[in-house]
Scaffold this active site. Structure first.
Site, PDB file in Angstrom:
ATOM      1  N   CYS A   1      37.103  40.080  34.267  1.00  0.00           N
ATOM      2  CA  CYS A   1      37.962  41.270  34.355  1.00  0.00           C
ATOM      3  C   CYS A   1      37.626  42.399  33.390  1.00  0.00           C
ATOM      4  O   CYS A   1      37.553  43.557  33.802  1.00  0.00           O
ATOM      5  CB  CYS A   1      39.416  40.872  34.130  1.00  0.00           C
TER       6      CYS A   1
ATOM      7  N   GLY B   1      43.437  33.137  43.103  1.00  0.00           N
ATOM      8  CA  GLY B   1      44.196  32.637  44.256  1.00  0.00           C
ATOM      9  C   GLY B   1      44.634  31.192  44.073  1.00  0.00           C
ATOM     10  O   GLY B   1      45.804  30.859  44.308  1.00  0.00           O
TER      11      GLY B   1
ATOM     12  N   LEU C   1      47.261  36.682  34.561  1.00  0.00           N
ATOM     13  CA  LEU C   1      46.976  35.380  33.962  1.00  0.00           C
ATOM     14  C   LEU C   1      45.637  35.422  33.244  1.00  0.00           C
ATOM     15  O   LEU C   1      44.708  36.105  33.671  1.00  0.00           O
ATOM     16  CB  LEU C   1      46.975  34.285  35.032  1.00  0.00           C
TER      17      LEU C   1
HETATM   18  C1  UDX Z   1      42.046  38.810  30.996  1.00  0.00           C
HETATM   19  C2  UDX Z   1      43.483  39.270  30.678  1.00  0.00           C
HETATM   20  O1  UDX Z   1      43.894  38.724  29.422  1.00  0.00           O
HETATM   21  C3  UDX Z   1      44.427  38.851  31.782  1.00  0.00           C
HETATM   22  O2  UDX Z   1      45.725  39.328  31.535  1.00  0.00           O
HETATM   23  C4  UDX Z   1      43.896  39.408  33.094  1.00  0.00           C
HETATM   24  O3  UDX Z   1      44.704  39.062  34.150  1.00  0.00           O
HETATM   25  C5  UDX Z   1      42.490  38.928  33.348  1.00  0.00           C
HETATM   26  O4  UDX Z   1      41.655  39.298  32.250  1.00  0.00           O
HETATM   27  P1  UDX Z   1      40.740  36.507  30.802  1.00  0.00           P
HETATM   28  O5  UDX Z   1      39.522  37.356  31.027  1.00  0.00           O
HETATM   29  O6  UDX Z   1      40.926  35.306  31.646  1.00  0.00           O
HETATM   30  O7  UDX Z   1      42.051  37.386  30.986  1.00  0.00           O
HETATM   31  O8  UDX Z   1      40.754  36.007  29.280  1.00  0.00           O
HETATM   32  P2  UDX Z   1      41.151  36.678  27.894  1.00  0.00           P
HETATM   33  O9  UDX Z   1      41.939  35.689  27.140  1.00  0.00           O
HETATM   34  O10 UDX Z   1      41.734  38.007  28.058  1.00  0.00           O
HETATM   35  O11 UDX Z   1      39.742  36.801  27.142  1.00  0.00           O
HETATM   36  C6  UDX Z   1      38.742  37.721  27.540  1.00  0.00           C
HETATM   37  C7  UDX Z   1      37.558  37.660  26.602  1.00  0.00           C
HETATM   38  O12 UDX Z   1      37.867  38.227  25.332  1.00  0.00           O
HETATM   39  C8  UDX Z   1      37.058  36.242  26.309  1.00  0.00           C
HETATM   40  O13 UDX Z   1      35.655  36.224  26.301  1.00  0.00           O
HETATM   41  C9  UDX Z   1      37.605  35.953  24.931  1.00  0.00           C
HETATM   42  O14 UDX Z   1      36.849  35.006  24.242  1.00  0.00           O
HETATM   43  C10 UDX Z   1      37.511  37.334  24.293  1.00  0.00           C
HETATM   44  N1  UDX Z   1      38.436  37.520  23.161  1.00  0.00           N
HETATM   45  C11 UDX Z   1      39.776  37.503  23.376  1.00  0.00           C
HETATM   46  C12 UDX Z   1      37.935  37.731  21.883  1.00  0.00           C
HETATM   47  O15 UDX Z   1      36.727  37.762  21.673  1.00  0.00           O
HETATM   48  N2  UDX Z   1      38.814  37.915  20.848  1.00  0.00           N
HETATM   49  C13 UDX Z   1      40.169  37.900  21.033  1.00  0.00           C
HETATM   50  O16 UDX Z   1      40.902  38.089  20.055  1.00  0.00           O
HETATM   51  C14 UDX Z   1      40.657  37.677  22.339  1.00  0.00           C
HETATM   52  P1  ADP Z   2      38.728  35.540  41.398  1.00  0.00           P
HETATM   53  O1  ADP Z   2      38.431  35.283  39.951  1.00  0.00           O
HETATM   54  O2  ADP Z   2      39.091  36.968  41.660  1.00  0.00           O
HETATM   55  O3  ADP Z   2      39.695  34.584  41.979  1.00  0.00           O
HETATM   56  P2  ADP Z   2      36.571  34.088  42.741  1.00  0.00           P
HETATM   57  O4  ADP Z   2      35.154  34.510  42.983  1.00  0.00           O
HETATM   58  O5  ADP Z   2      36.854  32.911  41.886  1.00  0.00           O
HETATM   59  O6  ADP Z   2      37.318  35.391  42.198  1.00  0.00           O
HETATM   60  O7  ADP Z   2      37.289  33.805  44.139  1.00  0.00           O
HETATM   61  C1  ADP Z   2      37.244  34.644  45.250  1.00  0.00           C
HETATM   62  C2  ADP Z   2      37.126  33.792  46.522  1.00  0.00           C
HETATM   63  O8  ADP Z   2      37.308  34.650  47.652  1.00  0.00           O
HETATM   64  C3  ADP Z   2      35.779  33.111  46.719  1.00  0.00           C
HETATM   65  O9  ADP Z   2      35.983  31.710  46.794  1.00  0.00           O
HETATM   66  C4  ADP Z   2      35.236  33.690  48.042  1.00  0.00           C
HETATM   67  O10 ADP Z   2      34.563  32.730  48.833  1.00  0.00           O
HETATM   68  C5  ADP Z   2      36.507  34.133  48.733  1.00  0.00           C
HETATM   69  N1  ADP Z   2      36.327  35.183  49.745  1.00  0.00           N
HETATM   70  C6  ADP Z   2      35.667  36.354  49.611  1.00  0.00           C
HETATM   71  N2  ADP Z   2      35.751  37.079  50.754  1.00  0.00           N
HETATM   72  C7  ADP Z   2      36.475  36.359  51.635  1.00  0.00           C
HETATM   73  C8  ADP Z   2      36.942  36.557  52.992  1.00  0.00           C
HETATM   74  N3  ADP Z   2      36.655  37.681  53.670  1.00  0.00           N
HETATM   75  N4  ADP Z   2      37.683  35.577  53.576  1.00  0.00           N
HETATM   76  C9  ADP Z   2      37.979  34.444  52.882  1.00  0.00           C
HETATM   77  N5  ADP Z   2      37.592  34.205  51.621  1.00  0.00           N
HETATM   78  C10 ADP Z   2      36.850  35.127  50.999  1.00  0.00           C
END
Ligand code: UDX
Ligand code: ADP
Length: 464
Positions: free
Chosen positions: A278, A16, A165
């Site tokens: 993720c 967010g 992202l």
């Molecule tokens: C991922 C997706 O890439 C993104 O599009 C989605 O929205 C959210 O999940 P993120 O988890 O932020 O993003 O990072 P990412 O760059 O995908 O890396 C994930 C994990 O894989 C990390 O621990 C990274 O170190 C590892 N990784 C990635 C490897 O070990 N080797 C690689 O070649 C690439």
């Molecule tokens: P993401 O990586 O998906 O952004 P985070 O845990 O970093 O996950 O962020 C999610 C945010 O949503 C937290 O800061 C949490 O406090 C907030 N949140 C969860 N439930 C509610 C709700 N019902 N109203 C407002 N904020 C909320």
């Protein structure tokens, strides 16, 4: 539904925060309010000192500085922001369930459900509700059910707009995304709602990069994209183990296969294992959904990606133990890096946590340095595993603010995150202050092995 003037985003987290900051920066005519129940988090987003923002992302501070107070606002007044907005993004966290049905696999949708109920309770005018969190397929249906059954006569449109992202490059990814995906419903007004969101993104993203699909395709695409990416990492990690047994070098193999344009060169870095909020969660979701439909082979196929990843983390830890003469009891093992990848302070599912846990079972003394992760987060992460007493965890892990102190008198150093600065350290100085033989286990294939070996280190990397 005309042009969007007011956007509310529920959830000021890793998704967010950066996403809305970029929307606000690129759409000065739209007022963007990010709300969160967590008052400390909102206070940090509002902090004058941009170093205190709760999310560390390169470039985020500049974007926030540009828009904050102009058309970007952080607030705890959830109801007010919902009431004012025509479009509401739901960006709350959806962790994997830790209890009950679907435990360890299904996503816990309680935060989403709470948001839907709050929107239903507060709304007096028509709203477009956008799912931003990673959600299992068919969540929109649940949101729709809740909204439709409140009977306050307001018309809701539900869109799915998954985020792609990657942390550490979030701002670049948001400014110039490969694509933006918007899923909408076929019911009356669905097209217009999609168009309203397309308009927002079209302020800075070429239209041909903005794809529209039905809601289910959009939701499933997000899970599939992450499953494919994670699968690449598990695939190369599987090969890394084979390389270690043979004369092959995984980096050379990755380079060779990556030049095949059908395969491509990205996401082929062997590592100690993938982490992040993720990958694991999304695959577990996919597995859960497949099982729900009785598709056991499909479920097993994707589950193997996780099994391989768990194996990779575990074998990294057991290799440290084996190499240190089968015991790390009472030995200082320095961890460089705790975040799940470089350029983020996020630690969710970081391999470091699991490697630490395995070494704690062997009574190691772990000394950690990470340039961005706070000490309390590291303790929280290990305690969250619930594998032993909190006091014992605390005793076993010491956090250092200086990498040289973390490495001083250590028997071994483990590289858990690929922070660039680790490459620039004075490795001779580190070597001089360590116990001998001085071991380095490079879980990211980050360091120059030849250089370290010539200093005197016993150097081991992944897949060679
Ligand atoms: C991922 C997706 O890439 C993104 O599009 C989605 O929205 C959210 O999940 P993120 O988890 O932020 O993003 O990072 P990412 O760059 O995908 O890396 C994930 C994990 O894989 C990390 O621990 C990274 O170190 C590892 N990784 C990635 C490897 O070990 N080797 C690689 O070649 C690439
Ligand atoms: P993401 O990586 O998906 O952004 P985070 O845990 O970093 O996950 O962020 C999610 C945010 O949503 C937290 O800061 C949490 O406090 C907030 N949140 C969860 N439930 C509610 C709700 N019902 N109203 C407002 N904020 C909320």
């Amino acid at each position: 539904m005309g042009k969007i003037k007011n956007i509310c985003c529920i959830g000021a987290g890793y998704v967010g925060g950066p996403t809305m900051a970029v929307i606000a920066a690129k759409c000065p005519d739209i007022k963007v309010t990010i709300v969160d129940l967590n008052a400390a988090r909102i206070a940090a987003w509002n902090d004058e000192n941009l170093e205190n923002l709760p999310v560390y992302e390169p470039g985020l501070d500049k974007i926030v500085a540009e828009a904050r107070g102009r058309n970007l606002f952080f607030s705890t007044e959830v109801d007010k922001a919902i009431d004012e907005a025509e479009m509401i993004f739901i960006s709350v966290n959806t962790p994997t369930k830790t209890y009950g049905l679907g435990k360890g696999k299904a996503a816990d949708l309680k935060f989403i459900e709470l948001c839907a109920r709050q929107i239903a309770a507060v709304s007096k005018t028509d709203k477009i509700v956008v799912e931003k969190s990673t959600l299992p397929v068919r969540t929109a249906e649940a949101i729709r059910d809740i909204l439709d059954n409140t009977g306050n006569g307001v018309n809701y449109q539900i869109l799915s707009n998954p985020e792609f992202l990657a942390e550490g490059t979030a701002i670049e990814d948001l400014l110039a995304p490969d694509r933006v995906l918007i899923g909408g419903e076929t019911k009356e007004g669905g097209k217009e709602a999609m168009e309203a969101l397309v308009e927002v993104y079209a302020n800075w993203i070429p239209r041909e990069r903005i794809l529209t699909t039905n809601v289910w395709s959009s939701e499933l695409s997000k899970l599939t994209a992450n499953a494919f990416l994670a699968q690449r990492v598990s695939s190369i990690n599987a090969i890394s183990e084979l390389c270690e047994k043979t004369e092959a070098n995984v980096s050379e193999v990755a380079r060779a296969i990556g030049m095949d344009s059908r395969i491509g060169s990205k996401f082929l870095k062997a590592s100690v294992g993938f982490g992040g909020s993720c990958f694991q969660k999304d695959i577990l979701n996919l597995v859960y959904i497949a099982k729900t439909y009785g598709l056991n082979e499909v479920a097993d196929y994707w589950e193997q990606v996780i099994i391989m990843n768990d194996h990779q983390k575990r074998r990294f830890a057991s290799n440290i133990i084996k190499t240190l003469y089968n015991t790390v009891s009472g030995k200082k093992i320095a961890f460089l890096g705790w975040a799940f990848k470089k350029d983020t302070n996020d630690t969710r599912e970081s391999a470091a946590i699991y490697v630490a846990d395995d070494l704690l079972f062997e009574q190691a003394n772990i000394a950690v340095f990470d340039p961005k992760v706070e000490e309390k987060q590291m303790h929280y992460d290990v305690n969250y595993l619930n594998t032993r007493d909190k006091e014992e965890n605390k005793k076993g892990i010491t956090v250092f603010a200086d990498p040289y102190e973390a490495c001083k008198d250590a028997h071994a150093i483990a590289i858990l995150t690929e922070w660039d600065e680790f490459k620039e350290y004075d490795w001779q100085r580190i070597y001089d202050n360590m116990k001998k033989p001085a071991f380095v286990f490079d879980g990211r294939n980050l360091l120059d092995g030849e250089k370290l070996t010539s200093i005197g280190f016993v150097f081991q990397a992944i897949g060679r």
